[in-house]
Design a protein around this motif. Structure first.
Motif, PDB file in Angstrom:
ATOM      1  N   ILE A 122       0.842  -1.204   0.000  1.00 43.05           N
ATOM      2  CA  ILE A 122       0.000   0.000   0.000  1.00 43.05           C
ATOM      3  C   ILE A 122       0.876   1.253   0.000  1.00 43.05           C
ATOM      4  N   ARG A 123       1.939   1.240   0.788  1.00 48.30           N
ATOM      5  CA  ARG A 123       2.860   2.376   0.832  1.00 48.30           C
ATOM      6  C   ARG A 123       3.454   2.642  -0.552  1.00 48.30           C
ATOM      7  N   ARG A 124       3.822   1.575  -1.255  1.00 52.36           N
ATOM      8  CA  ARG A 124       4.373   1.741  -2.615  1.00 52.36           C
ATOM      9  C   ARG A 124       3.340   2.323  -3.562  1.00 52.36           C
ATOM     10  N   GLN A 125       2.092   1.879  -3.415  1.00 49.86           N
ATOM     11  CA  GLN A 125       1.044   2.396  -4.292  1.00 49.86           C
ATOM     12  C   GLN A 125       0.781   3.877  -3.993  1.00 49.86           C
ATOM     13  N   ILE A 126       0.774   4.246  -2.728  1.00 47.13           N
ATOM     14  CA  ILE A 126       0.583   5.652  -2.363  1.00 47.13           C
ATOM     15  C   ILE A 126       1.740   6.488  -2.898  1.00 47.13           C
ATOM     16  N   SER A 127       2.936   5.955  -2.856  1.00 48.78           N
ATOM     17  CA  SER A 127       4.100   6.713  -3.337  1.00 48.78           C
ATOM     18  C   SER A 127       4.039   6.933  -4.848  1.00 48.78           C
ATOM     19  N   ARG A 128       3.236   6.155  -5.548  1.00 51.36           N
ATOM     20  CA  ARG A 128       3.084   6.330  -6.999  1.00 51.36           C
ATOM     21  C   ARG A 128       2.158   7.496  -7.345  1.00 51.36           C
ATOM     22  N   LEU A 129       1.374   7.966  -6.359  1.00 49.95           N
ATOM     23  CA  LEU A 129       0.497   9.109  -6.604  1.00 49.95           C
ATOM     24  C   LEU A 129       1.338  10.366  -6.786  1.00 49.95           C
ATOM     25  N   GLU A 130       0.817  11.314  -7.564  1.00 49.03           N
ATOM     26  CA  GLU A 130       1.494  12.595  -7.711  1.00 49.03           C
ATOM     27  C   GLU A 130       1.497  13.296  -6.353  1.00 49.03           C
ATOM     28  N   VAL A 131       2.530  14.088  -6.098  1.00 48.54           N
ATOM     29  CA  VAL A 131       2.703  14.761  -4.813  1.00 48.54           C
ATOM     30  C   VAL A 131       1.475  15.577  -4.434  1.00 48.54           C
ATOM     31  N   GLU A 132       0.873  16.248  -5.403  1.00 47.51           N
ATOM     32  CA  GLU A 132      -0.278  17.097  -5.084  1.00 47.51           C
ATOM     33  C   GLU A 132      -1.460  16.294  -4.535  1.00 47.51           C
ATOM     34  N   TYR A 133      -1.526  15.005  -4.848  1.00 44.17           N
ATOM     35  CA  TYR A 133      -2.580  14.143  -4.307  1.00 44.17           C
ATOM     36  C   TYR A 133      -2.081  13.348  -3.107  1.00 44.17           C
ATOM     37  N   GLU A 135       0.269  14.125  -0.822  1.00 45.73           N
ATOM     38  CA  GLU A 135       0.488  14.874   0.419  1.00 45.73           C
ATOM     39  C   GLU A 135      -0.794  15.098   1.222  1.00 45.73           C
ATOM     40  N   PRO A 136      -1.900  15.550   0.612  1.00 43.78           N
ATOM     41  CA  PRO A 136      -3.128  15.694   1.406  1.00 43.78           C
ATOM     42  C   PRO A 136      -3.632  14.349   1.958  1.00 43.78           C
ATOM     43  N   LEU A 137      -3.488  13.289   1.159  1.00 46.70           N
ATOM     44  CA  LEU A 137      -3.928  11.972   1.608  1.00 46.70           C
ATOM     45  C   LEU A 137      -3.127  11.514   2.827  1.00 46.70           C
ATOM     46  N   ILE A 138      -1.824  11.711   2.783  1.00 50.82           N
ATOM     47  CA  ILE A 138      -0.969  11.316   3.911  1.00 50.82           C
ATOM     48  C   ILE A 138      -1.293  12.154   5.138  1.00 50.82           C
ATOM     49  N   LEU A 139      -1.522  13.449   4.942  1.00 53.67           N
ATOM     50  CA  LEU A 139      -1.889  14.302   6.076  1.00 53.67           C
ATOM     51  C   LEU A 139      -3.197  13.831   6.711  1.00 53.67           C
ATOM     52  N   GLN A 140      -4.128  13.388   5.890  1.00 55.28           N
ATOM     53  CA  GLN A 140      -5.399  12.915   6.419  1.00 55.28           C
ATOM     54  C   GLN A 140      -5.256  11.554   7.090  1.00 55.28           C
ATOM     55  N   THR A 160     -10.149  22.846  -2.839  1.00 56.70           N
ATOM     56  CA  THR A 160      -9.037  22.256  -3.586  1.00 56.70           C
ATOM     57  C   THR A 160      -8.534  21.012  -2.856  1.00 56.70           C
ATOM     58  N   VAL A 161      -8.407  21.123  -1.555  1.00 56.19           N
ATOM     59  CA  VAL A 161      -7.942  19.983  -0.753  1.00 56.19           C
ATOM     60  C   VAL A 161      -8.930  18.833  -0.850  1.00 56.19           C
ATOM     61  N   MET A 162     -10.214  19.123  -0.723  1.00 58.54           N
ATOM     62  CA  MET A 162     -11.217  18.067  -0.775  1.00 58.54           C
ATOM     63  C   MET A 162     -11.218  17.383  -2.144  1.00 58.54           C
ATOM     64  N   THR A 163     -11.034  18.151  -3.209  1.00 57.64           N
ATOM     65  CA  THR A 163     -10.954  17.585  -4.553  1.00 57.64           C
ATOM     66  C   THR A 163      -9.731  16.682  -4.675  1.00 57.64           C
ATOM     67  N   ARG A 164      -8.605  17.151  -4.163  1.00 58.26           N
ATOM     68  CA  ARG A 164      -7.376  16.354  -4.230  1.00 58.26           C
ATOM     69  C   ARG A 164      -7.495  15.075  -3.418  1.00 58.26           C
ATOM     70  N   LEU A 165      -8.147  15.150  -2.264  1.00 59.71           N
ATOM     71  CA  LEU A 165      -8.357  13.941  -1.462  1.00 59.71           C
ATOM     72  C   LEU A 165      -9.239  12.950  -2.207  1.00 59.71           C
ATOM     73  N   PHE A 166     -10.295  13.440  -2.825  1.00 62.63           N
ATOM     74  CA  PHE A 166     -11.203  12.592  -3.603  1.00 62.63           C
ATOM     75  C   PHE A 166     -10.442  11.909  -4.738  1.00 62.63           C
ATOM     76  N   ARG A 167      -9.663  12.698  -5.473  1.00 67.42           N
ATOM     77  CA  ARG A 167      -8.901  12.143  -6.598  1.00 67.42           C
ATOM     78  C   ARG A 167      -7.818  11.174  -6.112  1.00 67.42           C
ATOM     79  N   ALA A 168      -7.190  11.492  -5.001  1.00 67.15           N
ATOM     80  CA  ALA A 168      -6.148  10.609  -4.455  1.00 67.15           C
ATOM     81  C   ALA A 168      -6.744   9.249  -4.104  1.00 67.15           C
ATOM     82  N   ARG A 169      -7.884   9.258  -3.432  1.00 68.32           N
ATOM     83  CA  ARG A 169      -8.525   7.979  -3.060  1.00 68.32           C
ATOM     84  C   ARG A 169      -8.932   7.190  -4.305  1.00 68.32           C
ATOM     85  N   ASN A 170      -9.466   7.889  -5.304  1.00 64.52           N
ATOM     86  CA  ASN A 170      -9.862   7.201  -6.544  1.00 64.52           C
ATOM     87  C   ASN A 170      -8.651   6.633  -7.276  1.00 64.52           C
TER      88      ASN A 170
END
Length: 187
Positions: A122-133, A135-140, A160-170
């Motif tokens: 899971i950590r590797r998959q999260i690290s594949r996300l773009e930083v803009e998505y 970082e907010p996901l990790i903070l949450q 903007t943060v809520m949109t990025r969190l939504f996109r990060a989860r997707n």
């Protein structure tokens, strides 16, 4: 005689102020050190660098502790300092990064090998996300911050943060689904 008493009070007051500052600082370190280290580790992917960043964060916090007016905001305040400290290391030196496996965090020692493998995956998959998505996901997820707090930390609009969190989860869900689908077809 009046002057002697006057001189003793400021010295006693300074000692009390220092003691109070030290107690406040110690309680911040005890309460938030693990969270800050975990976040620093997610940012840099290296245990030793994360330790250095965390230490520098607390050093800067000590120097400006009087600027923290509300102790309830301490975690967000420290995360902001940590993010800036992380950015400073890139100003000082350019690092040569490669795709090296991340070492396990110390608090994972009690996990089974299957759980460790799953966390690593899971950590590797999260690290594949773009930083803009990412970082907010990790903070949450790691930091436990609300959308409003993340917006303050990242200096972004809450929407903007809520949109990025939504996109990060997707995106993360897609990465996990694609990997599981490939795993089934290969097995």
């Amino acid at each position: 005689m009046f002057n002697l008493k006057r001189n003793k009070n400021p010295k006693s007051s300074v000692n009390n102020d220092m003691l109070s500052k030290q107690r406040r600082y110690d309680s911040l370190v005890r309460a938030l050190h693990a969270d800050l280290f975990r976040y620093a580790y997610w940012l840099c992917g290296d245990k030793h660098i994360a330790e250095d960043i965390t230490q520098e964060t607390f050093l800067r916090a000590w120097k400006s502790l009087e600027s923290l007016k509300d102790d309830k905001a301490a975690k967000a305040w420290l995360i902001t300092i940590l993010r800036r400290e992380n950015a400073r290391r890139f100003e000082r030196k350019q690092f040569d990064y490669s795709d090296v496996e991340q070492s396990e965090l110390e608090d994972n020692q009690s996990l089974s090998s299957d759980d460790k493998l799953e966390q690593h995956f899971i950590r590797r998959q999260i690290s594949r996300l773009e930083v803009e998505y990412r970082e907010p996901l990790i903070l949450q997820v790691i930091g436990g911050f609300s959308g409003e707090e993340i917006a303050d930390i990242l200096e972004l609009n809450r929407n903007t943060v809520m949109t990025r969190l939504f996109r990060a989860r997707n995106q993360l869900k897609e990465l996990l689904d694609n990997t599981q689908t490939r795993g089934r077809s290969n097995g």
